[in-house]
Design a protein around this motif. Structure first.
Motif, mmCIF file in Angstrom:
data_model
loop_
_atom_site.group_PDB
_atom_site.id
_atom_site.type_symbol
_atom_site.label_atom_id
_atom_site.label_comp_id
_atom_site.label_asym_id
_atom_site.label_seq_id
_atom_site.Cartn_x
_atom_site.Cartn_y
_atom_site.Cartn_z
ATOM 1 N N UNK A 207 -11.288 22.207 -5.009
ATOM 2 C CA UNK A 207 -11.439 22.709 -6.369
ATOM 3 C C UNK A 207 -10.100 22.947 -7.050
ATOM 4 N N UNK A 208 -9.050 23.080 -6.255
ATOM 5 C CA UNK A 208 -7.751 23.418 -6.819
ATOM 6 C C UNK A 208 -6.844 22.201 -6.968
ATOM 7 N N UNK A 209 -7.334 21.011 -6.642
ATOM 8 C CA UNK A 209 -6.538 19.806 -6.815
ATOM 9 C C UNK A 209 -6.231 19.599 -8.295
ATOM 10 N N UNK A 210 -5.006 19.233 -8.576
ATOM 11 C CA UNK A 210 -4.609 19.014 -9.965
ATOM 12 C C UNK A 210 -5.120 17.660 -10.456
ATOM 13 N N UNK A 211 -5.495 17.625 -11.699
ATOM 14 C CA UNK A 211 -5.983 16.383 -12.279
ATOM 15 C C UNK A 211 -4.957 15.283 -12.214
ATOM 16 N N UNK A 212 -3.677 15.616 -12.447
ATOM 17 C CA UNK A 212 -2.641 14.588 -12.422
ATOM 18 C C UNK A 212 -2.450 14.025 -11.023
ATOM 19 N N UNK A 213 -2.697 14.850 -9.981
ATOM 20 C CA UNK A 213 -2.593 14.345 -8.618
ATOM 21 C C UNK A 213 -3.685 13.325 -8.343
ATOM 22 N N UNK A 214 -4.906 13.614 -8.814
ATOM 23 C CA UNK A 214 -6.008 12.671 -8.607
ATOM 24 C C UNK A 214 -5.761 11.378 -9.372
ATOM 25 N N UNK A 215 -5.163 11.492 -10.578
ATOM 26 C CA UNK A 215 -4.850 10.284 -11.344
ATOM 27 C C UNK A 215 -3.789 9.450 -10.639
ATOM 28 N N UNK A 216 -2.790 10.111 -10.041
ATOM 29 C CA UNK A 216 -1.753 9.383 -9.312
ATOM 30 C C UNK A 216 -2.345 8.647 -8.122
ATOM 31 N N UNK A 217 -3.197 9.321 -7.374
ATOM 32 C CA UNK A 217 -3.835 8.682 -6.221
ATOM 33 C C UNK A 217 -4.667 7.488 -6.676
ATOM 34 N N UNK A 218 -5.408 7.654 -7.769
ATOM 35 C CA UNK A 218 -6.212 6.549 -8.280
ATOM 36 C C UNK A 218 -5.366 5.374 -8.699
ATOM 37 N N UNK A 219 -4.231 5.649 -9.360
ATOM 38 C CA UNK A 219 -3.338 4.571 -9.784
ATOM 39 C C UNK A 219 -2.757 3.839 -8.585
ATOM 40 N N UNK A 220 -2.248 4.594 -7.614
ATOM 41 C CA UNK A 220 -1.635 3.977 -6.439
ATOM 42 C C UNK A 220 -2.655 3.129 -5.684
ATOM 43 N N UNK A 221 -3.859 3.654 -5.499
ATOM 44 C CA UNK A 221 -4.889 2.885 -4.792
ATOM 45 C C UNK A 221 -5.250 1.613 -5.552
ATOM 46 N N UNK A 222 -5.275 1.700 -6.884
ATOM 47 C CA UNK A 222 -5.565 0.518 -7.703
ATOM 48 C C UNK A 222 -4.478 -0.531 -7.549
ATOM 49 N N UNK A 223 -3.222 -0.105 -7.549
ATOM 50 C CA UNK A 223 -2.102 -1.043 -7.396
ATOM 51 C C UNK A 223 -2.116 -1.691 -6.017
ATOM 52 N N UNK A 224 -2.435 -0.902 -4.996
ATOM 53 C CA UNK A 224 -2.485 -1.443 -3.638
ATOM 54 C C UNK A 224 -3.570 -2.511 -3.529
ATOM 55 N N UNK A 225 -4.722 -2.269 -4.154
ATOM 56 C CA UNK A 225 -5.792 -3.277 -4.120
ATOM 57 C C UNK A 225 -5.330 -4.586 -4.746
ATOM 58 N N UNK A 226 -4.555 -4.499 -5.815
ATOM 59 C CA UNK A 226 -4.017 -5.713 -6.445
ATOM 60 C C UNK A 226 -3.033 -6.399 -5.502
ATOM 61 N N UNK A 227 -2.089 -5.641 -4.970
ATOM 62 C CA UNK A 227 -1.031 -6.216 -4.133
ATOM 63 C C UNK A 227 -1.580 -6.796 -2.835
ATOM 64 N N UNK A 228 -2.685 -6.256 -2.349
ATOM 65 C CA UNK A 228 -3.267 -6.749 -1.104
ATOM 66 C C UNK A 228 -3.735 -8.200 -1.214
ATOM 67 N N UNK A 229 -3.825 -8.717 -2.421
ATOM 68 C CA UNK A 229 -4.243 -10.115 -2.572
ATOM 69 C C UNK A 229 -3.243 -11.065 -1.919
ATOM 70 N N UNK A 230 -1.983 -10.633 -1.840
ATOM 71 C CA UNK A 230 -0.979 -11.495 -1.207
ATOM 72 C C UNK A 230 -0.120 -10.775 -0.169
ATOM 73 N N UNK A 231 -0.141 -9.455 -0.179
ATOM 74 C CA UNK A 231 0.735 -8.710 0.715
ATOM 75 C C UNK A 231 -0.072 -8.150 1.882
ATOM 76 N N UNK A 232 0.328 -8.535 3.068
ATOM 77 C CA UNK A 232 -0.368 -8.124 4.299
ATOM 78 C C UNK A 232 0.325 -6.905 4.890
ATOM 79 N N UNK A 233 -0.478 -5.924 5.318
ATOM 80 C CA UNK A 233 0.075 -4.737 5.966
ATOM 81 C C UNK A 233 0.126 -4.944 7.470
ATOM 82 N N UNK A 234 1.231 -4.504 8.084
ATOM 83 C CA UNK A 234 1.410 -4.599 9.527
ATOM 84 C C UNK A 234 1.886 -3.239 10.016
ATOM 85 N N UNK A 235 1.103 -2.601 10.880
ATOM 86 C CA UNK A 235 1.447 -1.280 11.404
ATOM 87 C C UNK A 235 2.104 -1.418 12.769
ATOM 88 N N UNK A 236 3.216 -0.732 12.966
ATOM 89 C CA UNK A 236 3.880 -0.721 14.279
ATOM 90 C C UNK A 236 3.558 0.569 15.012
#
Length: 236
Positions: A207-236
């Protein structure tokens, strides 16, 4: 010939209590024939967004500065989205890799991730390069403090290339550049920052999460979905 442009993003500084601490290295693989047109697209995007051509595009600055390039927050979000779409568009990148790991020591993290970037890039070029196009030139942001170790790793990567008709050959020990002079390195920085940020953002929802924090998370997740079309993640 292919080129791979490499830049890092990390939040491993001991000055802050990051959770989690993550080091990421991004490699953008592109054929030599498309570099010039890709950079032209980058320049036009800056012009269309009223971003000065001399303004360096760095993820940390775009997401952190109060007034980056005179753009308000919605303007920066649009710029990030258009840049992400341009990065994965046709006749741009051939492939991208984001290699990341829990961060311990930056130099060791960098070298471990660099080895993976080069190995994955070589394998991609081996499979997709033409008969005479299976060469790879490595370009990375200047790292004076451990340049010798980087050069040695790249030299070993070249000498360890499998022989034969389908092999990919690393044709240079590594070419250090400066991101403020290289749009390609700036795009690698941007991709790496967005991908790394997606791993380290605090996502607790209450309930105390800031609106701007949720917007930032939404933006970052949206950008990652776009970039995943060509960029592969590799975890070590």
């Amino acid at each position: 010939m292919y080129l791979v442009y490499i830049d890092e993003s990390e939040n491993s500084s001991t000055e802050h209590e990051w959770t989690p601490r993550v080091f990421g290295l991004t490699g953008l693989v592109i054929t030599a024939r498309y570099v010039a047109s890709f950079v032209d697209t980058f320049s036009r995007l800056k012009e269309d967004s009223d971003v000065p051509q001399e303004k360096e595009v760095k993820g940390y600055d775009i997401f952190g500065e109060r007034d980056w390039a005179g753009l308000d927050v919605p303007g920066r979000a649009r710029f990030c989205e258009e840049l992400s779409k341009a990065i994965v568009a046709k006749n741009s990148l051939a492939k991208g890799f984001f290699v990341f790991k829990d961060s311990e020591l930056q130099k060791d993290d960098y070298l471990a991730c660099l080895r993976q970037i080069i190995d994955h890039s070589k394998d991609f070029v081996r499979r997709h390069g033409g008969r005479t196009g299976k060469q790879l030139l490595v370009v990375f942001d200047e790292k004076r403090e451990f340049q010798g170790r980087i050069n040695q790793l790249i030299l070993e990567s070249g000498s360890n290339s499998s022989s034969g008709r389908g092999a990919c050959r690393v044709i240079d020990q590594g070419f250090p550049g400066k991101s403020n002079l290289s749009p390609m390195l700036q795009m690698a920085d941007f991709c790496g920052y967005v991908m790394r940020l997606s791993k380290t953002l605090q996502r607790e929802s209450d309930l105390f999460s800031k609106g701007k924090d949720r917007r930032l998370i939404g933006l970052v997740d949206s950008l990652v979905r776009i970039l995943h079309k060509k960029i592969q993640e590799v975890s070590l």
